[in-house]
Every structure is written in C-alpha cells, then in structure tokens.
Design a protein around this motif. Structure first.
Motif, PDB file in Angstrom:
ATOM      1  N   SER A  69       0.824  -1.204   0.000  1.00 46.68           N
ATOM      2  CA  SER A  69       0.000   0.000   0.000  1.00 46.68           C
ATOM      3  C   SER A  69       0.858   1.254   0.000  1.00 46.68           C
ATOM      4  O   SER A  69       0.478   2.287  -0.572  1.00 46.68           O
ATOM      5  N   ARG A  73       0.619   4.335  -2.522  1.00 47.49           N
ATOM      6  CA  ARG A  73       0.334   5.686  -2.064  1.00 47.49           C
ATOM      7  C   ARG A  73       1.411   6.683  -2.466  1.00 47.49           C
ATOM      8  O   ARG A  73       1.120   7.826  -2.798  1.00 47.49           O
ATOM      9  N   SER A 106     -14.703  -2.581   2.861  1.00 49.06           N
ATOM     10  CA  SER A 106     -14.150  -1.374   2.230  1.00 49.06           C
ATOM     11  C   SER A 106     -12.800  -1.673   1.572  1.00 49.06           C
ATOM     12  O   SER A 106     -12.510  -1.161   0.489  1.00 49.06           O
ATOM     13  N   VAL A 107     -11.976  -2.508   2.227  1.00 50.97           N
ATOM     14  CA  VAL A 107     -10.706  -2.897   1.617  1.00 50.97           C
ATOM     15  C   VAL A 107     -10.963  -3.710   0.346  1.00 50.97           C
ATOM     16  O   VAL A 107     -10.296  -3.539  -0.680  1.00 50.97           O
ATOM     17  N   TRP A 108     -11.903  -4.613   0.413  1.00 54.70           N
ATOM     18  CA  TRP A 108     -12.279  -5.425  -0.763  1.00 54.70           C
ATOM     19  C   TRP A 108     -12.687  -4.525  -1.916  1.00 54.70           C
ATOM     20  O   TRP A 108     -12.307  -4.731  -3.055  1.00 54.70           O
ATOM     21  N   GLU A 109     -13.451  -3.482  -1.582  1.00 51.21           N
ATOM     22  CA  GLU A 109     -13.913  -2.544  -2.597  1.00 51.21           C
ATOM     23  C   GLU A 109     -12.746  -1.775  -3.200  1.00 51.21           C
ATOM     24  O   GLU A 109     -12.673  -1.576  -4.423  1.00 51.21           O
ATOM     25  N   GLN A 110     -11.787  -1.340  -2.341  1.00 54.29           N
ATOM     26  CA  GLN A 110     -10.656  -0.589  -2.853  1.00 54.29           C
ATOM     27  C   GLN A 110      -9.764  -1.449  -3.762  1.00 54.29           C
ATOM     28  O   GLN A 110      -9.302  -0.988  -4.805  1.00 54.29           O
ATOM     29  N   VAL A 111      -9.499  -2.661  -3.323  1.00 52.32           N
ATOM     30  CA  VAL A 111      -8.682  -3.554  -4.164  1.00 52.32           C
ATOM     31  C   VAL A 111      -9.396  -3.839  -5.481  1.00 52.32           C
ATOM     32  O   VAL A 111      -8.784  -3.880  -6.553  1.00 52.32           O
ATOM     33  N   MET A 113     -11.506  -1.880  -7.037  1.00 54.75           N
ATOM     34  CA  MET A 113     -11.420  -0.686  -7.868  1.00 54.75           C
ATOM     35  C   MET A 113     -10.022  -0.519  -8.467  1.00 54.75           C
ATOM     36  O   MET A 113      -9.879  -0.075  -9.612  1.00 54.75           O
ATOM     37  N   LEU A 114      -8.987  -0.859  -7.662  1.00 59.00           N
ATOM     38  CA  LEU A 114      -7.630  -0.787  -8.189  1.00 59.00           C
ATOM     39  C   LEU A 114      -7.458  -1.698  -9.401  1.00 59.00           C
ATOM     40  O   LEU A 114      -6.953  -1.277 -10.455  1.00 59.00           O
TER      41      LEU A 114
END
Length: 1131
Positions: A69, A73, A106-111, A113-114
C-alpha cells in the motif's frame, strides 16, 4: 489447513523482504530494480507458503500489505512500471486468497477498484498507452481472488458449519458489489472484461472469460442482466466464432468458456424462473392457469432499481428473436475440430433448452439440431456426452419433455421435407447435415451401449407415424423420388479371377464380393451419399413394422416401370427394408446376436422375393418397348439454373440448335440400375428369412444367375454379391454349395426358358455360368445338363445364338470333367517320357554296339532238361495251363487300358464328342471354334480307345479348319492339334508331319506376304509380326509355334521337317519381335534341342555367322538373335 498462526521461520522470511521493500517504496530510477527483485522474492515466498498449506494470520497479512500500500500511495499509479505493477498484483492476488475470509468490505472494494482501473486503463488516462497483457492478466487474477466463491474445505477457521461461513462472507461481498454506489464500477469492470475477452493473448482471454462467468452468474443483479445481455451475447458470439483471428477457428477451450459466459447471461436474463416470477410468461399446468389475470406476479407501476430493465412479454418476444438470430450464427460450431468446443456447445444447448422451455420456444429446434449434430461426432466422448444430455431432457421426470419431444418430431419432418430442395441445390454439406440429424433422432429410440439412460419409446412411435399409413407418403415420397436420380455408376475393375476362384470353392482366397456403390446425380460427395443411406436405414429400424407401409409403396412405384423414379423408389425401399430387417449387405459386417423378426415382416419378404422373381423377365420386355416414363418437353431442356463445376466452357459457334438430350442415355442406364437394386432387395429378403428362403430359390435363383452373365459390370457385380449374401444367409459355406444343393431349381428354370413358348437367349449363358460356378462338383449333375443341351440342339439347331450358347455349356462341362481328374490313364499317358531324348539315343547306340559285336556268334541250342517222349501229366491239363498262361501274360501290342470300362464321366464325354462332330462344318465360325475347343478339352479325359476313332473320323474336317477364313477358328484348330500331339503323340506322328506341317508352312508364307502390306507390321530390319498382341497375324503365329512346340515334345521327329522348322522360325528370335512371340520361339527351340541339339546348334550358329563353310548361306546379319540364341544354347 493448519492453525491460523504463522511459524517464526515464515515470518522471518517475509520480514527480510518486507523491510527493504518498504525502504524502496518510492520508485526512482535507482530503486526500481531493487523493488522489482524484492517483489519477485515476496511472490515466490508466498507461493511456497501457499503450496505448503500454511495459512497466514491477519496480522501477517497486514504486515505484508503495508509495504504494498505504501508503494501505491507514494507513487502515481500511472508512473509505476508494468513489470513492478505486475509482480505487485501477483503478490496481492496471493495475499487475497487468505485475506478473503477476514477482509473488510471497504478494503475489498478498494482492491477491486484498483484492479478494475488497471484493467480498464483508467490509471493511465491521457498517456496514450495501455498496460501490457501480462499486467492485465495479473490484475484479472487479483479480481479472481476477490470474486471467486469459496468452499468449506478452504475455510482456515475449520468451522464444521457445512460452508455457512463461506456463504456468509460471499453474500456480504456480493451485496457490496450490487449496491447502487458500486454498480458503475461493476459495469465498468464488465465492459473491460468483455473488451479483453477478444484479445489475441490467449492467457488474457482465458482468465477474462473465467472472471466474466463468475461476474455474470453471481454478482450482477437480476434487473441489470437484461440490460447487458445484448453486449455479452454479441461479444461472446464473436469470440466463439473466432471473428478477427487469422487462423479461422478459435481454440476449443476459448469457445467453451465463451459459450459458458453466454449461457450464464441467457439463463439469468430470460430463464423460465425469473420470467415467470416477473410475469413475462405464464406457465399452464392446470386449467386455472388459463385465467390471464390470476395472481399477477408484478405491479406495472412498481419502481425499478437503477440500471434495471423490466421483463415484459413484449420485451421477451423481442429479446427472444434477437437471441435466436445470435444462436443461429453459432451453427458453424457443430463442425469445430476440437472436442472441447463440441462438448461446450452441447452443454450450452442442453442448459439453454432446459431453462428456457417457455421463454425461447422458437429456438428449441435450433438448439436440438446442435445436440443432434454433435451426437454424430467422430469423437466418442463428445458423442456420448451429447447423447446423455438428450436422453436426460427426454426422460420422464424432465419438466420440458413434451415440448422437446414435439420439437424433435418437427425437426424430423422438416429435414425430411427439405431433402428434395437440398438435393436440387447440390448442397452436399446441407444434405449430409439433414441426414445426420434424422439419424440422430432415430438413434434415441434405443439405449446406447454404456449409457445409464434408457431408450425413448415415444420416438419409435413418432417415426412410425412419419412412415406409417397416415404419413402422407404419397405426398413427400413423390417429391423425394423426383430428386433422387441415379447416374451410371463408376465401377472399379475388380480382379475377376479372384471372384471366380472364390465362387469355385477356393477357400484360400480371402475375398468376398461386395455391392458396387451407386452415384446420385445431385450428390457429388461420398460422405453425403453414405449419410443418406444411414438415414433411411435408421428410419426403417426405428419405425418398426409401421415402416412396411412406406416400403410397400416404394416397391409398388419401383415395379411400375424401369425409369429413374422407379429406380429411386427401389433404392429407398431397399434402404428402409435393410434397417427394418436388421440386415447388413456389407460382407465384412458382423451380427451382434440373434434377431427376432415378426411374421408380418417375413410374409412381406417372401412376397417381395417371389414378386421380383416373377417380374424379372418383364424388365427385358420393357427395355424393348421403351421407357414407360413420358419424354420431357422441349421447354424442360431450357433450364433456368445451371450448376457448372470446373472451367467455364467457351463456345465459338452458334448455340441456336438445341443440345441433344440425355434421355436416351438415361433410358439405357436406368433399367440396368433397376436390375442391380432388385438384386439387392433379394439379398435383403434372404437376410430376413435366412433358412426359410430356400424354397424361394425356385423363383429367385434364375434372376441372380442371369445377373451374373449380364453385360453390365454393375449388374454382374451386384449379382455376385447377392449370390454370396444369399449363400451366407442360408447357412451355406460357399455359393458353389448353394448352387449344387439347388441345382435342380436352376436347371428347371433354364429349361422353362428354352421352350417355344418362352425362349430366352440368355438361358444358355445362365446354364454355362451355373456349371462354371459349381465347379468340379457338377460332375454328378452333368448328365442332366448334357441331355438338356442335346435336346435343345435338336430343336434349335438352326438358331445360331442358341447353338453357340449350348455348345459353350457343353465345353464348360468337359472342362469341369477335365479338372476333376477322374481319368488316371490319361494322366499316365500325358506323363509318358519324352520321345527321342538324348538318354534314349545313348541307350539305343549301346544296344546296337553290343549286338554288332556279337552278331556273328552262333546261337547256343538249349537241350531239354527231361525226356519228352512220354507224358508226365494227365491228358488235357497242359493245354488248360497253356491257355491260362496265355491269358495271364499280355501279348505284345495289346492295350490293357482298352479293356478297362470307361468311367461315367468318360462315357459322358465320349457322348458329347460323338454328337458334337457334326457341328465342325457349321456355317457359323464361332460355333466351329467352340467345337474345336470342346474337342481339345476332351482329349485329356477320354481313353485312346474312345478318343482315336473320333479323331480319325473328324480329321479331314479339322484339317479343313486350318484353312478357315477366320483367324480364331484356325487358332482353335491349332489348339486341338497341340492337345492331340501332347496326349497321343504316336497316333499323331504321320498326321503332324504329312498333313499339318505343309499347311502351317503355307500359312506362314501367306502371313509373311500379308505383313508386308500391313501398316501395323514392323517392316524395317527384317523383323516379323506386329507390335501389337491383338492382331490376327500375331495370334496365328503364336498358335502355330505352340502347336509345333507340343509336337516337338511328344511326337516322333523327322529330320527333314525338323530342319525346316529350325530354319523357318529363326526370325522369331529377333530381339525386335514382340516379347510374347520371342518367348514362344525360345520354348520351341528348347523342345527341338531335346530331339536333335546338334541340328539346332548348327542352324542357329550358322545364322549368327559362328560357323562357316557349307552353312554360310544361313547367315542373316539383319536379325538380332544373339541374346535369344545364347539363352537357348545355354552359352
């Protein structure tokens, strides 16, 4: 799995990598290589940990995720190199496999989207460059780790809840993905996956469709699937068809994956369950279901979720029509060369059929045709898979069984009705496809070996209605017969000698006659023709007894004439009856077991065989009267559509004159085809009746034998195959045994056709071939044959054709008696030692020298041993003993063989010879030649006491035949003289040299003068004869040389005549003479060497100039004899 804690060794290995990776998180030109190497090490370590089965704890996962991460970032995503991003996504994918169980939504969603941003190219907007395929594969792999469902076995908590924990976690992520906020990202991801599904990079294509199937099947909301259905179906159709690829076909696994994605979309969009639930379609299972407004499932004014599409009847009709068009484009996949693609298409078709019975009724025939076509695949596994899918849908517990059954019968009717149109269009591939479809439908009636599903009896009933009394066969049958037009078959020349040996009971020959193949005018490929044959056999086998109505109708049409429609009708009836009776005309086919046949079928077979036998001679009368079909009008020659194959024909003259019609040619071909197919029907009826066919041989044996002697190669080959098939069906080892056992039937049929009321000129040929086929076993029946022949000769001696045929029969009888070797005396006579050999001459000289040395010595008188002045025995006894001694000791000159009574075969041959001599002066040259050949075959059979008087009586007529105007008559006379010289050389001594040789000498001079003016003769160099073996002079030369060779071997030689032969036949040893004449001349000189080798040496050496002096006049420099002379003299 093991416990959730990480071992110290694993953590230490990870720590050694993660700490420096965190230090190189800011990617610069100096740190990029270090970061890449660390990411590769971290990926390999995680793979090793995953392979060992060790689960990572949440703390360890967080520890590993932190440097990843940090890299994301501290660096712009668009500036991260592809190699680094690829390995980072690989690490993240391995991490998510264990993290999925405890990952926050939320982490699942971010990964998610990445990965979606990298896949869709959002991270590099404005850069004008997309990520490479390997990076995209890594991002999709990471998506797969996030999206794939888990099982209870993969749960690291080891909860024995039956997978409840896995389902709960999956439901939470699924709910997050279907939220209104996340739907745009889900739609963008779907679009990116569809775009990459058509990539030429095969790994990217595979993983894209793998994730697509999960997204469509699990994550898309029910209302959103209809919105994306057109795009999914369009893209997957292109992928499965290989559109845009250079190699033509797409890979088999790609096709299967694309069809699976399409299947998921179709089932979720227009499946029966969801459409019933939303009221787009109604299911009628009870009478109350006919009420239209009963319990409406949806409310029209109910608000829809975002991006959703309402399922209404009008939408369903439009969508079903578009889907049908898309499915129709997949028809070419039934010919895909890989079994994986065919299995995928079969599964796709079966699942869509099962789940859309109400919503896609118009596509059911199309999907069923896919399954039926795949069932005929050459891949056994694919065929079995399609067969099991079809039988599962047609099983009694299948909900859509009735609808699928109706669709099957409709497919059968449509394909059968379409055959005439397809045949006229010369579409061989479509004809083959339609035939295979019908064959597959019929095959479902019986159980498949190795399948767990039973047969479907309803199919037998349906096909029975298609061919039964209510099938309107008069309607579709005429249209089919109008297009099934047969042409002159292209028969391949078979070894006739092999067939003849097989029919003459030569069991050592591994050959069986097979039926020749026919040729359809509108079908050019052999595969399409064979598919038509298999289709009609399958229809007959499936319909059962109901098929007899159609078979009888086609037989009636076939016996109404001999035109093209009649031929086509007989062919269709033949194939249907072949399937109905479970009979195979292939001689190499093996029967699986006993077959039971009904009395109705056997009765029909008996009537059909009797009908063919009774109407066989009517075909000849129809051929004489002309084709029964009307001649086409002049307008029919002006066809609108012309199918031309090959180069375009350019004519340089006017085409105003009408082209000559092919009707006269077809009118001669069709009766021949009619006979051949009738013989096939006889073979099939024999296969149905088996041993019960024997009484019918009284009616059917003559047609079969008449076909054997036909001038048409197609008919004769068909007759030989039919004879072999009938013998096999009636349990005879060979056709010869069949004919011998039923010889009286055949002889009676021939006799009935040689009367004044019913005269058939081919009957004599049938009798001759009957004798030839039975072989040596016919000797016991030969008396009846000879009696019949001479009775007919007395009655029809003025008819040249009849006499010629009857004499040929007698010749065949004599040949059979000769081959039977029933005369041991003739064998001993023919095996007598050669005359005047060198050994005999030496023995004669020794005996002469001994006599000459003792010729002057007085003979010693032998005194009696006892006094004879008085009798020593009783009066009269001495005379009796003397008479007994005289009778016991054979006197010189007596012929003991003459006292042996002739055998029945010899007596029969003697009768034939005695009654045939009168025809030596017949006005027909062929008859004169046949008599001479008959006598030649009789010479080895008869003893001298019976032979020599007949030869003496006929000798003047035989000599006259040497001066006959026809060459083949002279050759036959020479053959007779050669046989006499071989077997009765002493008797022929004076006749050969005093009577025959002067005529041969004169004939040689005449031939030499004729060759001088013959355009085919070799005039230069002094050679003799022509370059062809088929001229009259060549045949006469050969006959003369062979006759003189036999005389030189068996007849007492004359020195003067021998010298003349040596001198006159030297020119035949020229190397430029025909090879056959050279070989015959070498045999002649080798035989002459046995009599007088010195004379041969002197004549040939003088010709070559090896000897000078008094024989120098023999030298001929223009002849090239040295090679043959050296071979004769063994130099």
């Amino acid at each position: 799995m093991e416990n959730s804690g990480s071992t110290p060794s694993t953590f230490q290995r990870l720590k050694v990598i993660c700490v420096p990776l965190l230090g190189n998180a800011l990617l610069t030109p100096t740190t990029q290589s270090s970061a890449l190497n660390l990411l590769v090490q971290l990926r390999d370590t995680l793979r090793l940990t995953q392979t060992s089965g060790e689960a990572l704890s949440p703390q360890t996962i967080s520890y590993i995720f932190f440097p990843l991460s940090t890299i994301l970032r501290r660096n712009e995503l668009s500036y991260i190199p592809d190699r680094i991003l690829e390995n980072l996504l690989d690490v993240l994918s391995l991490l998510c496999d264990s993290w999925w169980w405890t990952m926050d939504a939320s982490v699942w969603e971010q990964v998610f989207m990445l990965c979606s941003a990298i896949l869709g190219g959002i991270d590099r907007k404005g850069k004008g460059k997309d990520r490479d395929d390997e990076t995209k594969v890594a991002s999709i792999n990471c998506l797969w780790s996030l999206l794939r469902p888990r099982t209870a076995e993969e749960d690291p908590t080891n909860l024995l809840d039956g997978g409840e924990h896995a389902r709960a976690v999956f439901a939470a992520f699924k709910s997050r993905a279907q939220s209104a906020k996340f739907m745009p990202m889900l739609g963008q991801t779907l679009d990116s996956l569809l775009g990459n599904a058509g990539s030429p990079h095969i790994p990217l294509q595979r993983i894209s469709m793998k994730v697509l199937s999960t997204v469509v099947a699990e994550y898309l909301p029910d209302g959103f699937v209809p919105s994306v259905l057109p795009g999914i179906v369009s893209t997957m159709s292109k992928v499965s068809l290989g559109t845009g690829t250079s190699k033509g076909w797409a890979n088999g696994d790609i096709v299967a994956a694309a069809l699976h994605v399409m299947l998921c979309a179709i089932v979720r969009a227009v499946g029966d369950d969801v459409c019933l639930r939303e009221g787009a379609v109604n299911s009628i299972n009870e009478l109350e279901d006919l009420l239209v407004d009963r319990n409406p499932s949806i409310v029209e004014d109910q608000p829809l979720p975002p991006y959703a599409t309402r399922r209404t009847p009008s939408w369903l009709r439009a969508t079903a029509s578009q889907l049908h068009i898309a499915l129709n484009s997949l028809s070419v996949l039934v010919k895909h060369p890989t079994p994986v693609a065919l299995r995928g298409l079969a599964t796709f078709s079966a699942e869509v059929l099962s789940t859309t019975t109400l919503t896609m009724a118009q596509s059911q025939p199309l999907l069923l045709s896919f399954l039926l076509s795949i069932r005929t695949s050459p891949f056994e596994g694919v065929s079995a898979h399609a067969d099991s899918l079809l039988r599962r849908m047609l099983s009694s517990h299948s909900p859509g069984r009735q609808a699928i059954m109706r669709a099957l019968f409709q497919i059968a009717q449509d394909n059968l009705a379409a055959l005439p149109r397809l045949l006229l269009s010369h579409a061989d591939a479509k004809v083959e496809h339609a035939s295979e479809i019908l064959e597959s439908v019929c095959s479902l009636a019986n159980s498949r070996p190795g399948s767990s599903y039973p047969g479907v009896p309803a199919i037998s009933a349906g096909v029975g209605k298609l061919l039964g009394p209510n099938s309107n066969v008069e309607k579709w049958g005429w249209s089919l017969l109008s297009t099934l037009e047969f042409e002159n078959p292209t028969t391949v020349a078979t070894p006739a000698s092999v067939i003849q040996l097989m029919l003459e009971n030569d069991l050592a020959v591994p050959y069986q006659a097979s039926l020749p193949e026919l040729t359809l005018r509108h079908v050019s490929s052999r595969e399409a023709y064979q598919a038509l044959e298999r289709m009609f056999r399958a229809l007959g086998a499936t319909a059962g007894e109901d098929c007899l109505f159609s078979v009888e109708w086609f037989v009636d049409v076939g016996h109404s004439g001999t035109g093209r429609r009649a031929v086509a009708a007989l062919w269709v009836a033949c194939r249907l009856l072949e399937g109905l009776g479970k009979v195979s005309l292939d001689p190499h086919a093996s029967m699986s077991g006993p077959i039971t046949r009904t009395k109705r079928l056997e009765k029909f077979a008996r009537n059909l065989a009797r009908r063919i036998g009774e109407t066989w001679d009517d075909i000849d009368r129809e051929e004489l009267s002309g084709d029964s079909e009307p001649q086409p009008d002049a307008d029919e020659n002006n066809v609108v559509v012309e199918h031309v194959q090959g180069l375009s024909v350019i004519r340089g003259f006017s085409t105003t004159e009408p082209m000559q019609s092919s009707v006269p040619l077809q009118s001669t071909i069709q009766p021949m085809l009619h006979r051949g197919i009738s013989l096939q029907l006889l073979s099939i009826t024999a296969g149905i009746l088996e041993a019960r066919f024997l009484p019918l041989l009284l009616h059917t044996l003559y047609p079969v034998l008449h076909g054997v002697v036909s001038d048409s190669l197609f008919v004769s080959t068909s007759a030989l195959a039919a004879l072999n098939s009938i013998a096999t069906s009636t349990s005879f080892a060979t056709p010869a045994n069949l004919l011998l056992s039923n010889f009286d039937y055949a002889l009676d049929a021939v006799s009935r056709r040689l009367t004044r009321r019913w005269l058939d000129v081919d009957a004599t040929k049938v009798l001759a071939v009957l004798v030839r086929l039975v072989g040596r076993d016919v000797v016991q029946k030969a008396g009846d044959v000879v009696e019949e022949c001479f009775d007919r000769l007395d009655e029809y001696h003025g008819y040249e054709v009849i006499v010629d045929g009857l004499l040929e029969v007698l010749r065949e009888v004599v040949k059979v008696i000769e081959e039977d070797d029933v005369n041991p005396l003739s064998g001993a006579r023919s095996a007598s030692p050669l005359l005047s050999t060198a050994g005999n001459v030496a023995e004669g000289l020794d005996a002469f020298a001994e006599w000459y040395a003792h010729r002057s010595e007085p003979k010693e008188d032998k005194e009696p041993l006892r006094d004879g002045s008085y009798p020593r025995e009783a009066w009269g006894k001495a005379e009796e003993d003397a008479d007994a001694d005289t009778s016991d000791v054979a006197q010189p000159g007596d012929n003991s063989a003459a006292e042996i009574p002739p055998t029945p075969s010899q007596a029969l041959t003697q009768q034939i010879v005695a009654r045939s001599l009168f025809f030596l002066t017949h006005g027909s040259p062929p008859i004169r030649a046949r008599i001479l050949l008959l006598l030649a075959h009789a010479v080895p059979v008869l003893p001298e006491s019976a032979l020599l008087p007949s030869v003496h009586q006929a000798w003047p007529f035989v000599l006259n035949r040497l001066g006959d105007a026809e060459t083949f008559v002279v050759g036959a006379a020479a053959t007779l003289i050669a046989a006499l010289a071989t077997h009765v050389g002493d008797f022929m001594h004076r006749r050969i040299w005093d009577d025959v040789w002067p005529r041969f000498r004169r004939l040689l001079r005449d031939l030499e003068r004729a060759d001088a003016s013959n355009a085919l003769a070799h005039r230069g160099g002094g050679t003799v004869g022509t370059g062809s073996a088929y001229t009259h002079s060549h045949r006469l030369y050969k006959a003369i040389i062979q006759t003189l060779t036999a005389a030189a071997r068996r007849v007492q030689a004359q020195d003067a005549a021998n010298w003349e032969v040596i001198v006159l036949f030297r020119r035949f040893l020229d190397r430029r003479t025909h090879e056959e004449l050279q070989a015959c001349a070498r045999e002649l000189y080798e035989a002459l060497c046995r009599n007088n080798e010195d004379a041969v040496w002197l004549g040939l050496s003088g010709t070559l100039g090896w000897v000078e002096g008094c024989v120098a006049f023999l030298q001929e420099p223009k002849w090239d004899l040295e090679e043959n002379v050296r071979a004769i003299l063994r130099l």
